[in-house]
Each structure stands twice: as structure tokens, then as C-alpha cells.
Write an enzyme that holds these catalytic residues in place. Structure first.
Site, PDB file in Angstrom:
ATOM      1  N   SER A 111      -3.265 -24.201 -45.414  1.00 33.47           N
ATOM      2  CA  SER A 111      -1.658 -23.850 -45.126  1.00 33.47           C
ATOM      3  C   SER A 111      -1.368 -24.924 -43.731  1.00 33.47           C
ATOM      4  O   SER A 111      -1.088 -25.891 -44.348  1.00 33.47           O
ATOM      5  CB  SER A 111      -2.088 -22.421 -43.788  1.00 33.47           C
ATOM      6  OG  SER A 111      -0.932 -21.923 -43.846  1.00 33.47           O
ATOM      7  N   ASP A 159       1.099 -16.806 -53.618  1.00 37.49           N
ATOM      8  CA  ASP A 159       0.977 -17.315 -52.530  1.00 37.49           C
ATOM      9  C   ASP A 159       2.376 -17.010 -51.763  1.00 37.49           C
ATOM     10  O   ASP A 159       3.880 -18.135 -52.156  1.00 37.49           O
ATOM     11  CB  ASP A 159       1.062 -19.253 -51.897  1.00 37.49           C
ATOM     12  CG  ASP A 159       0.563 -19.707 -50.474  1.00 37.49           C
ATOM     13  OD1 ASP A 159       1.465 -19.376 -49.416  1.00 37.49           O
ATOM     14  OD2 ASP A 159       0.147 -20.563 -50.000  1.00 37.49           O
ATOM     15  N   HIS A 191      -1.716 -16.508 -50.009  1.00 36.99           N
ATOM     16  CA  HIS A 191      -2.353 -17.310 -48.840  1.00 36.99           C
ATOM     17  C   HIS A 191      -2.985 -17.156 -48.080  1.00 36.99           C
ATOM     18  O   HIS A 191      -3.442 -16.295 -47.408  1.00 36.99           O
ATOM     19  CB  HIS A 191      -0.863 -17.047 -47.784  1.00 36.99           C
ATOM     20  CG  HIS A 191      -0.924 -17.831 -46.920  1.00 36.99           C
ATOM     21  ND1 HIS A 191      -0.283 -19.521 -46.992  1.00 36.99           N
ATOM     22  CD2 HIS A 191      -0.747 -18.644 -45.559  1.00 36.99           C
ATOM     23  CE1 HIS A 191      -0.322 -20.370 -46.442  1.00 36.99           C
ATOM     24  NE2 HIS A 191      -0.645 -19.971 -45.844  1.00 36.99           N
TER      25      HIS A 191
END
Length: 225
Positions: A111, A159, A191
């Protein structure tokens, strides 16, 4: 170097590799233990460290690499650049401590951490030979080939925070510049540091042979009659 970095593995003998992990925004170094433990199984001679950002995040006990409050496309560039400069110093510190050069260093980010390692891949001289970006993005697409041997993009198709299109566009952009890349978009994964993404990262790092090495091997091989 962050005092909160988590040393997951540090071999007694000189390390053959250095693998540095960057966590997601709002998380911490310990959140990368599932990934780190799998890396230890595959790379027993590697120094493996989960780095931790020092900026407190909005989440309780979480940290972030750059501030996300009032974040815009304009101020994002400066915030990330400042954070990457600090990361560059940390990478250099760990390379000195482990005795491992950039050619045997891999960076893995998740991320916001993926954005950090992707932006770090632009820096010269080369900081690492391999980068794995999981559910992340470039802040801005590079104008020149990144200073790494290979970049692996891994992204969950579900995501909702960082759309997988970021990885697809970046992969096409780098491929068109002649870079060695791989890209995997995984169905039904959002995610998260999903086990399937972890296994893909392990596979890429342990089996992928960079294009320039294939080319060199082919050129060195004797031609058949």
C-alpha cells in the site's frame, strides 16, 4: 534508521541478501510478520527487516510514511519525496550493517509502503535490484527507466483504496521503456496483505530471472550446429 524497525531474521554468517519491508499507512512493522516469516523460510541466509515509519497515523498505534491529511495530487509529490529521502538513508544504513550491496537488496512495500519503494526505485545510484509493490502506485510515473533490475507489481482486483489500474498502467509504461517487469492482478482480493499476494511475492523473488540475465546467458551459449 527507525528505532522501531523489526529485525525478522539476521543470520550469524554474512548475509547473502538484504530484504527490507515497508508497511501500509496506518499499520506498523509487526503487521508484516506473515510476509517476513515466509521470506525466512525461502531465504534463510538473508537479513530481513520490517522497517517502520516514524510519523504517527490517525489509527491508534499506527504509523505512516507521509501525511495523508488534506492530501492532494499537488502536495503528494513533495510529501513523498521527503519521505523517500529518509527511506534512502535507512536503506543505506541497513546495507552497511548487513554488508549487502544494492545488487543483492530487495525492497517490498504494501500500500503506502509500496508507493515508497516504487518511488525509491527512481533514485540514482541504484538502491536495490528488485522491488515488489503490493497494492500500491507510483506517485508519478517515471520519465526514465527506474534504477532497479526488476519491478514486480502485485494487486488485488477488488482493491477499493488503490485501484489495480495503477499497477496495470505503470506496468505498461515501464514495459514500453524496456524495463524488466511482471504484473499480477489477483481476483477476489482487496486492499490487504492477502496470503495469495504473499505467495506470489515469494515466487517472483525466488524464480524470476531478469531479462538482461536471460539475454546474457543466450549470448554466451554456444550456437547449435
Amino acid at each position: 534508521m527507525s528505532d522501531f524497525s523489526l529485525i525478522i531474521q539476521e543470520p550469524a554468517d554474512p548475509a547473502a541478501q538484504l530484504i527490507l519491508l515497508c508497511h501500509a499507512g496506518g499499520a506498523d512493522a509487526a503487521s508484516l510478520l506473515p510476509l517476513g516469516e515466509r521470506l525466512c523460510e525461502t531465504f534463510p541466509q538473508a537479513t530481513i527487516v520490517a522497517l517502520q515509519a516514524v510519523m504517527p497515523a490517525a489509527t491508534p498505534e499506527g504509523f505512516e510514511w507521509f501525511a495523508t491529511s488534506d492530501l492532494t495530487d499537488v502536495n503528494r509529490v513533495a510529501r513523498v519525496a521527503q519521505a523517500v529521502a529518509a527511506l534512502q538513508d535507512t536503506i543505506g544504513d541497513w546495507q552497511e550493517r548487513s554488508g549487502v550491496r544494492a545488487i543483492a537488496t530487495a525492497l517490498i512495500g504494501v500500500s503506502q509502503g509500496a508507493e515508497m519503494v516504487l518511488e525509491a526505485s527512481k533514485l540514482h545510484p541504484m538502491l536495490a535490484s528488485r522491488v515488489v509493490a503490493m497494492g500500491g502506485r507510483f506517485t508519478t510515473l517515471p520519465d526514465a527507466p527506474p534504477a532497479v533490475t526488476t519491478i514486480h507489481f502485485l494487486h488485488g482486483k477488488l482493491d477499493a483504496l488503490v485501484p489495480y489500474s495503477h499497477s496495470v498502467v505503470a506496468a505498461h509504461h515501464l514495459r514500453d521503456m524496456g524495463c524488466d517487469i511482471t504484473a499480477e492482478v489477483v481476483p477476489f482480493v482487496g486492499h490487504e496483505l492477502h496470503p495469495e499476494l504473499i505467495e506470489l511475492a515469494i515466487t517472483k523473488l525466488s524464480t524470476h530471472i531478469a531479462h538482461h540475465l536471460w539475454t546474457a546467458a543466450q549470448e554466451a551459449a554456444p550456437s547449435s550446429a
